[in-house]
Design a protein around this motif. Structure first.
Motif, PDB file in Angstrom:
ATOM      1  N   PRO A 157     -61.871  -2.229  77.487  1.00  0.00           N
ATOM      2  CA  PRO A 157     -61.609  -2.637  78.858  1.00  0.00           C
ATOM      3  C   PRO A 157     -61.102  -1.465  79.663  1.00  0.00           C
ATOM      4  CG  PRO A 157     -60.633  -4.174  77.287  1.00  0.00           C
ATOM      5  CD  PRO A 157     -61.094  -2.994  76.516  1.00  0.00           C
ATOM      6  N   PRO A 158     -61.310  -1.468  80.975  1.00  0.00           N
ATOM      7  CA  PRO A 158     -60.885  -0.347  81.816  1.00  0.00           C
ATOM      8  C   PRO A 158     -59.375  -0.220  81.856  1.00  0.00           C
ATOM      9  CG  PRO A 158     -61.536  -2.215  83.160  1.00  0.00           C
ATOM     10  CD  PRO A 158     -61.927  -2.542  81.756  1.00  0.00           C
ATOM     11  N   GLU A 159     -58.925   0.991  82.098  1.00  0.00           N
ATOM     12  CA  GLU A 159     -57.502   1.243  82.277  1.00  0.00           C
ATOM     13  C   GLU A 159     -57.036   0.567  83.562  1.00  0.00           C
ATOM     14  OE1 GLU A 159     -55.157   2.954  80.531  1.00  0.00           O
ATOM     15  OE2 GLU A 159     -56.631   2.964  78.931  1.00  0.00           O
ATOM     16  N   PRO A 160     -55.722   0.234  83.660  1.00  0.00           N
ATOM     17  CA  PRO A 160     -55.222  -0.314  84.910  1.00  0.00           C
ATOM     18  C   PRO A 160     -55.427   0.665  86.047  1.00  0.00           C
ATOM     19  CG  PRO A 160     -53.423   0.366  83.461  1.00  0.00           C
ATOM     20  CD  PRO A 160     -54.685   0.394  82.648  1.00  0.00           C
ATOM     21  N   SER A 165     -49.607   8.003  93.196  1.00  0.00           N
ATOM     22  CA  SER A 165     -48.954   8.853  92.218  1.00  0.00           C
ATOM     23  C   SER A 165     -47.902   8.067  91.451  1.00  0.00           C
ATOM     24  CB  SER A 165     -48.296  10.042  92.925  1.00  0.00           C
ATOM     25  OG  SER A 165     -47.618  10.854  92.003  1.00  0.00           O
ATOM     26  N   GLY A 166     -48.111   7.939  90.126  1.00  0.00           N
ATOM     27  CA  GLY A 166     -47.156   7.236  89.299  1.00  0.00           C
ATOM     28  C   GLY A 166     -47.292   5.738  89.315  1.00  0.00           C
ATOM     29  N   ASP A 167     -48.287   5.196  90.042  1.00  0.00           N
ATOM     30  CA  ASP A 167     -48.453   3.752  90.133  1.00  0.00           C
ATOM     31  C   ASP A 167     -49.429   3.244  89.082  1.00  0.00           C
ATOM     32  OD1 ASP A 167     -46.783   3.812  92.258  1.00  0.00           O
ATOM     33  OD2 ASP A 167     -48.155   2.923  93.702  1.00  0.00           O
ATOM     34  N   LEU A 168     -49.080   2.104  88.477  1.00  0.00           N
ATOM     35  CA  LEU A 168     -49.994   1.364  87.620  1.00  0.00           C
ATOM     36  C   LEU A 168     -50.194   0.005  88.263  1.00  0.00           C
ATOM     37  CD1 LEU A 168     -48.566   2.182  84.064  1.00  0.00           C
ATOM     38  CD2 LEU A 168     -50.590   3.165  85.156  1.00  0.00           C
ATOM     39  N   VAL A 169     -51.452  -0.408  88.367  1.00  0.00           N
ATOM     40  CA  VAL A 169     -51.757  -1.659  89.053  1.00  0.00           C
ATOM     41  C   VAL A 169     -52.498  -2.586  88.106  1.00  0.00           C
ATOM     42  CG1 VAL A 169     -52.916  -2.726  91.016  1.00  0.00           C
ATOM     43  CG2 VAL A 169     -51.873  -0.459  91.268  1.00  0.00           C
ATOM     44  N   PHE A 170     -51.958  -3.785  87.934  1.00  0.00           N
ATOM     45  CA  PHE A 170     -52.569  -4.835  87.124  1.00  0.00           C
ATOM     46  C   PHE A 170     -52.785  -6.037  88.034  1.00  0.00           C
ATOM     47  CE2 PHE A 170     -49.916  -2.174  84.489  1.00  0.00           C
ATOM     48  CZ  PHE A 170     -50.676  -1.925  83.360  1.00  0.00           C
ATOM     49  N   GLY A 171     -53.942  -6.090  88.682  1.00  0.00           N
ATOM     50  CA  GLY A 171     -54.174  -7.149  89.665  1.00  0.00           C
ATOM     51  C   GLY A 171     -53.226  -6.986  90.829  1.00  0.00           C
ATOM     52  N   ASP A 172     -52.404  -8.009  91.103  1.00  0.00           N
ATOM     53  CA  ASP A 172     -51.466  -7.909  92.221  1.00  0.00           C
ATOM     54  C   ASP A 172     -50.093  -7.414  91.776  1.00  0.00           C
ATOM     55  OD1 ASP A 172     -50.702 -10.112  90.792  1.00  0.00           O
ATOM     56  OD2 ASP A 172     -50.606 -11.481  92.503  1.00  0.00           O
ATOM     57  N   LEU A 173     -50.017  -6.952  90.523  1.00  0.00           N
ATOM     58  CA  LEU A 173     -48.773  -6.389  90.018  1.00  0.00           C
ATOM     59  C   LEU A 173     -48.853  -4.868  90.054  1.00  0.00           C
ATOM     60  CD1 LEU A 173     -46.005  -6.814  88.538  1.00  0.00           C
ATOM     61  CD2 LEU A 173     -47.300  -6.639  86.395  1.00  0.00           C
ATOM     62  N   ALA A 174     -47.951  -4.233  90.781  1.00  0.00           N
ATOM     63  CA  ALA A 174     -47.924  -2.776  90.905  1.00  0.00           C
ATOM     64  C   ALA A 174     -46.602  -2.246  90.360  1.00  0.00           C
ATOM     65  CB  ALA A 174     -48.093  -2.360  92.363  1.00  0.00           C
TER      66      ALA A 174
END
Length: 259
Positions: A157-160, A165-174
């Motif tokens: 599966p793709p990475e989040p 810079s420094g942000d990880l996004v999982f749908g609407d969760l950042a």
């Protein structure tokens, strides 16, 4: 143990314990390790002291007159993310679960060895990276330890997504891993230090099942087998804040953050 190995900067512990002998014994022991200790003999006095002063950690007995430790923990959590360590005389499952559900970060069973107590306190303070005498800002906590980069194959599966810079996004969760801030649908989410560190551990390993002992070691700094209930209850609190389906239970193994 060398008592000179205590904290370099003054750290204030608010100890709330109704047993005078235990209160004095624990208070004196912590002072030998370099901690400044304020004490109260009941829950209402403890709440008053908490509101009047600035403390770096709360050490609460479960069984307190007036306002018990569970109620005090809940009252404190309404306004503060300060680390909370509960003490239970019985190690009773109901005491432990109730304390963790109320927002405590960890617990110890009385009578507790001074070295163990200090180790737990140091662990909590490492998780809550804030200047002594100041409470952590909502959403702030420790920087996660980074392991080797994970290798993914073409069918993984793709990475989040990265939202900056420094942000990880999982749908609407950042998750801002530099600023240590979390947003859900654009709104800030206030996480206690342990909750934030747990989320960062999941975010560093998206889609990977993490067993409870790994989480105890990496998030709670346990160098020994700890009580897995602290993991389960912290996951439960975290789910309430970021979405119940965000962290998946893999029965018999552990938990993983859905990509």
């Amino acid at each position: 143990m060398d008592v000179k190995s205590g904290p370099q900067a003054p750290v204030t512990v608010l100890l709330v314990e109704d047993d005078e002998v235990i209160r004095k014994t624990v208070g004196m022991a912590l002072e030998r390790y370099g901690y400044a200790v304020s004490t109260a003999g009941d829950g209402l006095t403890g709440l008053e002291l908490f509101r009047e002063g600035r403390h770096d950690l709360l050490l609460l007995d479960v069984m307190l007159p007036g306002l018990d430790g569970i109620g005090l923990c809940r009252r404190v959590r309404e306004t503060s993310l300060i680390p909370i360590l509960m003490m239970s005389a019985r190690g009773d499952s109901l005491d432990v679960v109730s304390g963790l559900e109320a927002g405590a970060d960890d617990y110890v069973v009385k009578p507790v060895d001074t070295g163990v107590l200090v180790a737990r306190i140091r662990s909590l303070l490492r998780r809550a990276t804030f200047t002594p005498g100041r409470e952590p800002a909502p959403g702030h906590g420790p920087t996660p330890a980074h392991g080797p980069a994970l290798q993914h194959g073409p069918d993984d599966p793709p990475e989040p997504a990265s939202g900056g810079s420094g942000d990880l996004v999982f749908g609407d969760l950042a998750i801002d891993t530099h600023g240590l801030e979390v947003r859900l649908a654009g709104e800030p989410v206030a996480l206690a230090p342990t909750e934030l560190r747990l989320l960062l551990e999941f975010a560093a390993n998206p889609g990977i099942v993490l067993d409870r002992q790994t989480l105890l070691r990496n998030v709670w700094d346990y160098g020994w087998d700890g009580d897995s209930r602290v993991v389960d209850l912290c996951v439960q609190r975290l789910r309430k804040k970021i979405g119940a389906d965000r962290i998946e239970t893999v029965r018999g193994f552990g938990y993983k953050l859905r990509r």
